[in-house]
Enzyme design. Structure first.
Site, PDB file in Angstrom:
ATOM      1  N   LYS A  87      22.833  -7.921 -11.262  1.00  0.00           N
ATOM      2  CA  LYS A  87      21.865  -7.202 -12.103  1.00  0.00           C
ATOM      3  C   LYS A  87      20.505  -7.841 -11.932  1.00  0.00           C
ATOM      4  O   LYS A  87      20.362  -9.060 -12.026  1.00  0.00           O
ATOM      5  CB  LYS A  87      22.282  -7.277 -13.582  1.00  0.00           C
ATOM      6  CG  LYS A  87      21.447  -6.362 -14.472  1.00  0.00           C
ATOM      7  CD  LYS A  87      21.928  -4.946 -14.339  1.00  0.00           C
ATOM      8  CE  LYS A  87      20.983  -3.946 -14.987  1.00  0.00           C
ATOM      9  NZ  LYS A  87      19.772  -3.686 -14.179  1.00  0.00           N
ATOM     10  N   LYS A 111      20.350 -15.922 -17.017  1.00  0.00           N
ATOM     11  CA  LYS A 111      19.944 -15.089 -18.145  1.00  0.00           C
ATOM     12  C   LYS A 111      21.094 -14.217 -18.652  1.00  0.00           C
ATOM     13  O   LYS A 111      21.353 -14.138 -19.860  1.00  0.00           O
ATOM     14  CB  LYS A 111      18.759 -14.207 -17.717  1.00  0.00           C
ATOM     15  CG  LYS A 111      18.095 -13.441 -18.839  1.00  0.00           C
ATOM     16  CD  LYS A 111      16.959 -12.588 -18.307  1.00  0.00           C
ATOM     17  CE  LYS A 111      15.937 -13.398 -17.547  1.00  0.00           C
ATOM     18  NZ  LYS A 111      14.810 -12.588 -17.073  1.00  0.00           N
ATOM     19  N   LYS A 123      18.287  -9.724  -7.460  1.00  0.00           N
ATOM     20  CA  LYS A 123      16.869  -9.372  -7.526  1.00  0.00           C
ATOM     21  C   LYS A 123      16.462  -8.753  -6.201  1.00  0.00           C
ATOM     22  O   LYS A 123      17.082  -9.009  -5.160  1.00  0.00           O
ATOM     23  CB  LYS A 123      16.017 -10.612  -7.792  1.00  0.00           C
ATOM     24  CG  LYS A 123      14.679 -10.304  -8.451  1.00  0.00           C
ATOM     25  CD  LYS A 123      14.858 -10.003  -9.933  1.00  0.00           C
ATOM     26  CE  LYS A 123      13.525  -9.800 -10.632  1.00  0.00           C
ATOM     27  NZ  LYS A 123      13.692  -9.631 -12.087  1.00  0.00           N
TER      28      LYS A 123
END
Length: 433
Positions: A87, A111, A123
Site C-alpha cells: 500500500k 506506518k 510506493k
C-alpha cells in the site's frame, strides 16, 4: 561501467548500498538501527527491514502533443508484504529517485503496522514535472506507467494511491487502465478515487485529520491548550491545509504558512476563510493579502507552539532544529526530520509526533475505501471520521505506553510497535523454500 549503463540508475543502486546518512533511505536505516535493541528475539529478522522485497524501474514513453516522443522514468517499490498487499502512493515530481521511493515504501510498511492495518508498504513515482504536461499528455503518461507496473499491482497485491502531484483523476485513469488490461472493472486496485468510482467520503482530508487528532492528543499530554495556541504550517495542500482548518476550528491561531509559492505571516492569525479559497484559486499561499510576506528561511524562527511540516522529506535539518521554538512538532510529511535533528529536538524537550503515526490518517481511510469497494457498501463521512479517530487515538496510546515503558522517543516507540508486528508476521510465515 559499460557504455550502455544508465549512470542515473547506477547512482540509485549505489545509494542503496551506501546511502548518505541524511538521504531518505539513510534516514530510514538509521531509524531501524535505533529500534533493534527493543525487538528482543525478533532482532534476528531485522535485516528484513533493510531490504526492499521488490523494486521495479520502468520506461514510460509517450507521444507528446507536438508529435515528439519523450521518455520518463518510473518506479514502483514493494518494501515488505509480510502483513498483506503493498500500500502506498504514487508521486509525480522532477526529483523522484529510486532511493526516495524505497524510503517512502519502507515508511509505509512501518506506518501500516503502527495503526495495525493488514497491509505491507509500497510506493511509486515518475520523475517528471507534471505542470509541464498538458492534460492529455498527463493521461497518456499515467496510463502507460500503470500498464508497465501492472505486472506487480492488483487489489490483493499492491494498491497505489495519490501522493505529491497526483489526485483522484489520476487514480481514475490508473483504475481504468488496469481494468481494461485485466478485462474486468477492479475498483479496489487503487484508493483515493473519485466518489462515484468507488472512492470513500472523507479521504481527501483524512491525512490532515489524522495530523489534527494525534496533535490534539499530544497537546493534552503536554498540557498545551489548543484554544489560542500558535501554529505554523509548512505545505498548505490537502494535508497542511486540512490540518490547519481543524486546528483553527479548535481555537488555534495559524500564524505562519509556507509552500513552494512563498511564506506568509500574521501575528494575529491568518484568516483561513479567505486563505483556503485563495490557495485553491492561485495554487499557493504566496501573495496572500491578509498577511505579510517573509523570507523562506525565517519560517523556522517563527514564534509558534505547534509546528506542522507537511511538505517534503528532509526539511528539518540539525541547524533548523536548533532554532525551532515550537513545543510540539507534528510530521504531516513523510521523513521531514533528519536523525541528527531528531536528537537535537529531543534534547531541547520538543515533542515530535513522527510521520509514521501522525500522517497515517490517509492510509487508514484508504483501507476503509478498499474494504468498501470489496463489499460494495459505503459508509457516511461521519462514520468514516469516527472510525478514523478511534484507530488513530488507540494506536497513539499504545505507542505512548511503549515510549513511557522504555523511556524512548515517540518515533522509536512507533518503530518498536510496528516492527514487532512486521517481524512477528515474518517469523510466523517462515522462509520459503
Amino acid at each position: 561501467m559499460s557504455a550502455k549503463t544508465d549512470p542515473t540508475q547506477l547512482s540509485s543502486f549505489l545509494s542503496y548500498v551506501t546511502p548518505s546518512p541524511t538521504s531518505p533511505w539513510g534516514t530510514y536505516l538509521s531509524q531501524v538501527d535505533r529500534v533493534i535493541p527493543y525487538l528482543g528475539h525478533l532482532g534476528k529478522w531485522a535485516e528484513t527491514l533493510k531490504r526492499p522485497k521488490r523494486a521495479l524501474i520502468v520506461d514510460v514513453p509517450i507521444e507528446m502533443d507536438d508529435g515528439s516522443v519523450r521518455h520518463f522514468e518510473g518506479f514502483r517499490v514493494q518494501h515488505n508484504l509480510s502483513r498483506g498487499p503493498g500500500k502506498g502512493g504514487v508521486r509525480y515530481h522532477p526529483d523522484v529517485t529510486l532511493e526516495e521511493v524505497m524510503a517512502l515504501s519502507a515508511w509505509m510498511t512501518v506506518k501500516c503496522a503502527a495503526v495495525n492495518l493488514p497491509y505491507g508498504g509500497a510506493k511509486g513515482g515518475i520523475r517528471v514535472d507534471p505542470k509541464q504536461l498538458s492534460q492529455k499528455e498527463l493521461e497518456k503518461m499515467t496510463r502507460r506507467y500503470t500498464s508497465e507496473i501492472g505486472i506487480i499491482i492488483g487489489p490483493q497485491r499492491d494498491i497505489p494511491a495519490p501522493d505529491v502531484n497526483t489526485n483522484g483523476q489520476i487514480m481514475a485513469w490508473m483504475m481504468d487502465t488496469y481494468s481494461q488490461n485485466t478485462g474486468a472493472t477492479a475498483t479496489g486496485v487503487v484508493t483515493g478515487k473519485p466518489i462515484h468510482l468507488g472512492g470513500s467520503l472523507g479521504r481527501v482530508k483524512a491525512t490532515g485529520r489524522g495530523v489534527f487528532v494525534t496533535g490534539r492528543e499530544a497537546a493534552r499530554r503536554l498540557g498545551l491548550a489548543l484554544d489560542g495556541a500558535r501554529v505554523a504550517v509548512q505545505g498548505f495542500g490537502n494535508v497542511g491545509g486540512s490540518a490547519a482548518e481543524l486546528f483553527a476550528q479548535a481555537g488555534a491561531k495559524i500564524v505562519a504558512a509556507q509552500d513552494h509559492t512563498g511564506t506568509i505571516y500574521n501575528d494575529k492569525g491568518l484568516d483561513l476563510a479567505e486563505l483556503v479559497p485563495y490557495v485553491k484559486q492561485v495554487g499557493g499561499v504566496g501573495g496572500f493579502k491578509g498577511a505579510e510576506a517573509m523570507d523562506g528561511e525565517s519560517f523556522w524562527d517563527v514564534n509558534a507552539d505547534i509546528l506542522i511540516p507537511a511538505a517534503l522529506e528532509g526539511v528539518i535539518s540539525a541547524e533548523r532544529a536548533a532554532r525551532i521554538k515550537a513545543r510540539l512538532v507534528l510530521e504531516g510529511a513523510n521523513g521531514p526530520t533528519v536523525p541528527a535533528a531528531d536528537d537535537i529536538l529531543r534534547d531541547r524537550g520538543v515533542l515530535v509526533v513522527p510521520d509514521v503515526i501522525c500522517n497515517a490518517g490517509g492510509v487508514t481511510v484508504s483501507y476503509f475505501e478498499w474494504v468498501q469497494d470489496f463489499s460494495s457498501f459505503f459508509w457516511t463521512e461521519d462514520e468514516i471520521n469516527v472510525r478514523l479517530d478511534k484507530i488513530m487515538v488507540d494506536a497513539l496510546r499504545r505507542i505512548w505506553d511503549t515510549a513511557d515503558l522504555h523511556k524512548i522517543t515517540l518515533r522509536t516507540a512507533t518503530f518498536a510497535v510496528a516492527c514487532e508486528r512486521i517481524l512477528t508476521a515474518r517469523e510466523e510465515r517462515g522462509l520459503y523454500p
